[in-house]
Scaffold this motif. Structure first.
Motif, PDB file in Angstrom:
ATOM      1  N   GLU A 196       4.595   5.836   3.440  1.00  0.00           N
ATOM      2  CA  GLU A 196       3.629   6.698   2.720  1.00  0.00           C
ATOM      3  C   GLU A 196       2.248   6.742   3.295  1.00  0.00           C
ATOM      4  O   GLU A 196       1.484   7.458   3.074  1.00  0.00           O
ATOM      5  N   GLY A 197       1.791   5.434   3.691  1.00  0.00           N
ATOM      6  CA  GLY A 197       0.532   5.048   4.471  1.00  0.00           C
ATOM      7  C   GLY A 197       0.506   5.448   5.944  1.00  0.00           C
ATOM      8  O   GLY A 197      -0.450   5.538   6.547  1.00  0.00           O
ATOM      9  N   THR A 207       1.108   0.735  11.611  1.00  0.00           N
ATOM     10  CA  THR A 207       2.549   1.152  12.050  1.00  0.00           C
ATOM     11  C   THR A 207       3.643   0.850  10.887  1.00  0.00           C
ATOM     12  O   THR A 207       3.244   0.073  10.262  1.00  0.00           O
ATOM     13  N   ASP A 208       4.279   1.822  10.521  1.00  0.00           N
ATOM     14  CA  ASP A 208       5.343   1.581   9.704  1.00  0.00           C
ATOM     15  C   ASP A 208       6.681   0.833  10.064  1.00  0.00           C
ATOM     16  O   ASP A 208       7.509   0.679   9.325  1.00  0.00           O
ATOM     17  N   SER A 209       6.441   0.220  11.283  1.00  0.00           N
ATOM     18  CA  SER A 209       7.536  -0.751  11.838  1.00  0.00           C
ATOM     19  C   SER A 209       7.353  -2.193  11.678  1.00  0.00           C
ATOM     20  O   SER A 209       6.156  -2.593  12.293  1.00  0.00           O
ATOM     21  N   LEU A 210       7.920  -2.814  10.486  1.00  0.00           N
ATOM     22  CA  LEU A 210       7.673  -4.168  10.321  1.00  0.00           C
ATOM     23  C   LEU A 210       7.897  -5.050  11.579  1.00  0.00           C
ATOM     24  O   LEU A 210       7.064  -6.028  11.787  1.00  0.00           O
ATOM     25  N   LEU A 234      -6.178   3.707  13.897  1.00  0.00           N
ATOM     26  CA  LEU A 234      -5.063   4.384  14.411  1.00  0.00           C
ATOM     27  C   LEU A 234      -3.829   4.230  13.794  1.00  0.00           C
ATOM     28  O   LEU A 234      -3.246   3.120  13.809  1.00  0.00           O
ATOM     29  N   ASN A 235      -3.260   5.228  13.280  1.00  0.00           N
ATOM     30  CA  ASN A 235      -1.922   5.245  12.713  1.00  0.00           C
ATOM     31  C   ASN A 235      -1.118   5.764  13.979  1.00  0.00           C
ATOM     32  O   ASN A 235      -1.301   6.999  14.522  1.00  0.00           O
ATOM     33  N   MET A 241       0.856  -1.322   0.202  1.00  0.00           N
ATOM     34  CA  MET A 241       0.054   0.041   0.093  1.00  0.00           C
ATOM     35  C   MET A 241       0.913   1.264  -0.059  1.00  0.00           C
ATOM     36  O   MET A 241       2.017   1.297   0.945  1.00  0.00           O
ATOM     37  N   THR A 242       0.597   2.165  -0.986  1.00  0.00           N
ATOM     38  CA  THR A 242       1.454   3.277  -0.715  1.00  0.00           C
ATOM     39  C   THR A 242       0.968   4.429  -0.309  1.00  0.00           C
ATOM     40  O   THR A 242       1.608   5.654  -0.449  1.00  0.00           O
TER      41      THR A 242
END
Length: 164
Positions: free
Chosen positions: A125-126, A81-84, A14-15, A1-2
């Motif tokens: 980006e998401g 979250t952008d933390s994999l 919730l981001n 997802m971009t």
């Protein structure tokens, strides 16, 4: 997802994100809660002290997000979250043996207080709005909360999320 995506109807999203400010030994947490129509319910920028590890601030951001959301009585929450590494760790049934174990335990316990609560990974980006709010944490004394709005400095990102 971009780019940021609307959650399914009936679900709030919730981001969460964290940012470390090495120059002054602090960190910031950014939270943005939106409904299935993209309407902002809550935005938060919070300063944290004595946090110097990226995974630690990402975990604290998730913990703070749950602490803000539970009193709202949400039934279905998707946390992005952008933390994999964080998303993978929090998806495991068993706990890993590492130094932030207590924060992971707290997050998992808080998750049980929401009927449906998932934590998923998205690319940067998401998660841009949460990232900007985390960076804004450098400018707050402790915690800044916006109900049904965002600070002016991140309005462009909110607009982009909804229209592009």
């Amino acid at each position: 997802m971009t780019k940021w995506q609307l959650p399914p109807q009936g679900t709030t999203k919730l981001n969460v994100d964290g940012a470390i400010f090495h120059t002054n030994g602090s960190a910031g947490v950014g939270l943005i809660l939106r409904d299935w129509e993209g309407k902002v319910l809550l935005a938060v920028s919070k300063k944290e002290v004595a946090v110097m590890e990226p995974l630690e601030i990402e975990l604290i951001a998730t913990l703070r997000g749950l602490q803000f959301c539970i009193p709202l009585g949400l039934q279905s929450l998707s946390i992005e979250t952008d933390s994999l590494i964080l998303a993978q760790e929090l998806s495991k049934l068993e706990l890993s043996n590492y130094m932030f174990r207590n924060v992971v335990i707290d997050i998992k316990q808080l998750q049980t207080r929401i009927l449906v609560c998932s934590i998923v990974h998205v690319n940067r980006e998401g998660n841009e709005l949460a990232h900007k709010l985390a960076r804004f944490g450098r400018n707050v004394i402790d915690t800044s909360v916006w109900w049904e709005s965002v600070p002016h400095s991140v309005e462009q990102v909110l607009w982009t999320d909804l229209l592009l």
